[in-house]
Scaffold this motif. Sequence first.
Motif, PDB file in Angstrom:
ATOM      1  N   ALA A  68      11.356  -2.846  -3.128  1.00  0.00           N
ATOM      2  CA  ALA A  68      10.043  -1.983  -3.990  1.00  0.00           C
ATOM      3  C   ALA A  68      10.891  -3.189  -6.074  1.00  0.00           C
ATOM      4  N   ALA A  69      11.453  -3.601  -5.523  1.00  0.00           N
ATOM      5  CA  ALA A  69      12.198  -4.667  -6.369  1.00  0.00           C
ATOM      6  C   ALA A  69      10.653  -5.726  -6.707  1.00  0.00           C
ATOM      7  N   LEU A  70      10.553  -6.375  -5.243  1.00  0.00           N
ATOM      8  CA  LEU A  70       9.047  -7.043  -5.336  1.00  0.00           C
ATOM      9  C   LEU A  70       8.181  -6.081  -5.929  1.00  0.00           C
ATOM     10  N   HIS A  71       7.173  -5.146  -5.396  1.00  0.00           N
ATOM     11  CA  HIS A  71       6.490  -4.117  -5.978  1.00  0.00           C
ATOM     12  C   HIS A  71       6.336  -4.145  -7.518  1.00  0.00           C
ATOM     13  N   ALA A  72       7.873  -3.901  -8.290  1.00  0.00           N
ATOM     14  CA  ALA A  72       8.115  -3.716  -9.208  1.00  0.00           C
ATOM     15  C   ALA A  72       7.356  -5.382 -10.281  1.00  0.00           C
TER      16      ALA A  72
ATOM     17  N   GLN B  47       0.949  -1.359  -0.172  1.00  0.00           N
ATOM     18  CA  GLN B  47       0.299   0.226   0.163  1.00  0.00           C
ATOM     19  C   GLN B  47       0.730   1.117   0.046  1.00  0.00           C
ATOM     20  N   ARG B  48       2.010   1.533   1.004  1.00  0.00           N
ATOM     21  CA  ARG B  48       2.982   2.441   1.000  1.00  0.00           C
ATOM     22  C   ARG B  48       3.450   2.660  -0.785  1.00  0.00           C
ATOM     23  N   LEU B  49       3.700   1.468  -0.847  1.00  0.00           N
ATOM     24  CA  LEU B  49       4.843   1.758  -2.102  1.00  0.00           C
ATOM     25  C   LEU B  49       3.729   2.418  -3.716  1.00  0.00           C
ATOM     26  N   ASP B  50       2.740   1.495  -3.241  1.00  0.00           N
ATOM     27  CA  ASP B  50       1.183   2.326  -4.465  1.00  0.00           C
ATOM     28  C   ASP B  50       1.137   3.397  -4.601  1.00  0.00           C
TER      29      ASP B  50
END
Length: 690
Positions: free
Chosen positions: A490-494, A448-451
């Motif tokens: 960040a890599a996981l989110h990407a 949610q934070r990275l979104d």
Amino acid sequence: MRLIQQPIPARGTPLLIRSPEIQRLLARLSSLHGGLAGLCLALLLLASASALHASTKNNKTTGEQKKQTEHKDNKKNESQKDSNALIVSAKEAFQKGRLPELERLMVRTQGHLLAAWPDYWRLKLLLGMPGIDAKAMKAHVEGFVGRHSKHPLKENAQRDWVNALIGKNLWEDASKALAMLPDTLSGPQIACAKAKLGMLPVDNPFEKGQFASLAIGQETSDACIGLVDQLAKDEQVSLAYLRQRARWAAQVGSDSSHGRYIEVLRTQAKVQDTHSRGPDPVKTETLLGEILKTARVNSLSSLQSYKNHRKSLTPDQAHYAAFAVGAALWQRSHNESWTMMLEGWTSLAQQPSFALQIAGREAIRRYEWPRLLEIIAAMRESDQVEPTWQYWKAVGLRETQNKTAAEAILVNLRDDFGFYGMLARESLGSTIKIPTPAAVTLTPADRQRLDKDQSLARSYALVKAGLRGEAVMEWSAAMRDRSDTELIQAALHARSAGFYDRMIAAADRTRQEHDFSLRFPVPFKETVLPAAKENAIDPWWVLGLIRQESRFIPDIKSSVGASGLMQIMPATGKMLAKNSGMKNVAGLHLTDVNLNVKLGTTYMRQLHERFGGSALLASAAYNAGPSRAVSWRAALPQRIDGAAFAESIPFSETRDYVKRVLANAVLYHAVHNGGVVPSLRQLLGEVLPD
């Protein structure tokens, strides 16, 4: 007595129960076995019919909702495509210098996630306008910074402002601008400007010559030329230093910079009256500069020019020209390249970095180990510490019987997972070992934070728009100060968002904690692995090549027209498709994953077979074309190690490409092939002259 003589449908009874046939059936059932069994059957049928109706109604509602959602998603995607098209159009208007068109597009992109980019491109055009003054520049930059104070382009705008002021020779205004900007704003141009303006601390105010090193390697920088001019006026630099700046400016092909240095040199030569006897050193230096500038664009012409004018040059100038022309000829694999460099060997310490590195690569190709060590010793310290030159220095030391010093260098290199770190580890008798994956997860709160992270969202949007350079800039700024855990998240989110190139870029930056499955992913494996098997080539080599070619962006297109995962050129695609029996080869969709991988792996197989099973030569041919790989092999003076061949490839892009692809292949094996890791040295093999 019948319990149910005539079912009366209630107001909410399903339409199915309201039909006369169903009502008569229910009435008949209710009369069976004294009515009790019939009643049960009737109720069961009634419940089933109601459930069927509810299910049908729910399915209909769900289907309608799904259609509505798909419609909304399609509209959103279309809207996003339209918005991205505006951004791309704005970039094209900027590149063509069409300010009015760019300003119209900028108005239409207000409120867009990427609105800062058209605004920045507009600022770049405004700062470059011939008639703009310092006051207008300041107003435009302050306006941009005010609108985008938290965007990483803020620093670019401030740096561009200073550069524009310096380019117009507005040093007083540049001084005021630098005083307003944060100390974190850095770079060679900024450093030279501050040194010229007395804004850097000095140990001794009467010894400003300590700043002369700032201009070395920055010969085309306006600020550094200004600094050199000031140092010359203050008599803080020698004529030899000024000659070197002029020569390096000529070698990088800048006519204007070379001319400015010649003027500084001429002024100082008059002051020192160095040409009271003998040939005019400035006149002959100008002649040398012409030879050097020609070498940059036409090495064969520069060779002839050198031979024609050699006697007009001083011995120092002739030696310098010979080495420089030899370095230029090396790009063509010319047979006089090494001879010319040897002719000018006494100028070794005066040559720029790129010329020394060329000489070093030719020495590697020829196994001239004492010469190689001499070249590396002449390099600037920043070049000497690079893994490339550390490794080859170790080889040179080992081949000249200094094995202890060689081993010490290899030990320092072995923990690096790049091409030369892996070779260093193998030279020491060890195999590649992948670090244990860091125990990092992406929790719902993290997601949610990275979104909500605008810097990530902007980078994703730029990738979708095909603006990869801008996406890299945004992503690099976003990743700059993140910890290893944050980088992996960040890599996981990407990855979850489908942006594999950004995933790799984040995972590659980790320092202590790593996850190599994110650095070396296997997207599209359901397509890639069968295609590799069908063509009898190593699937990990294919994935290593795709990682380098496209970073797994399926629809990526290069500036020269290569398309898709495996970056296939249109002409190559048509040739491959035609040879495979495909019809309608004129309308190939090379960004289609299945087609792209089919054609790409077929081409890899053909090249692998053509070059005798050499993954090294096949990779070089895939990037630069088969004819170039053939010519590079043909120019070899002897059989050489594959690593030496890779490092001596004349094209910097292909040289870097080959090393990365083959290192990738080995690391893919290590990460995904059950620990079975081939030797990089064996994969490189040896290369024989053809």
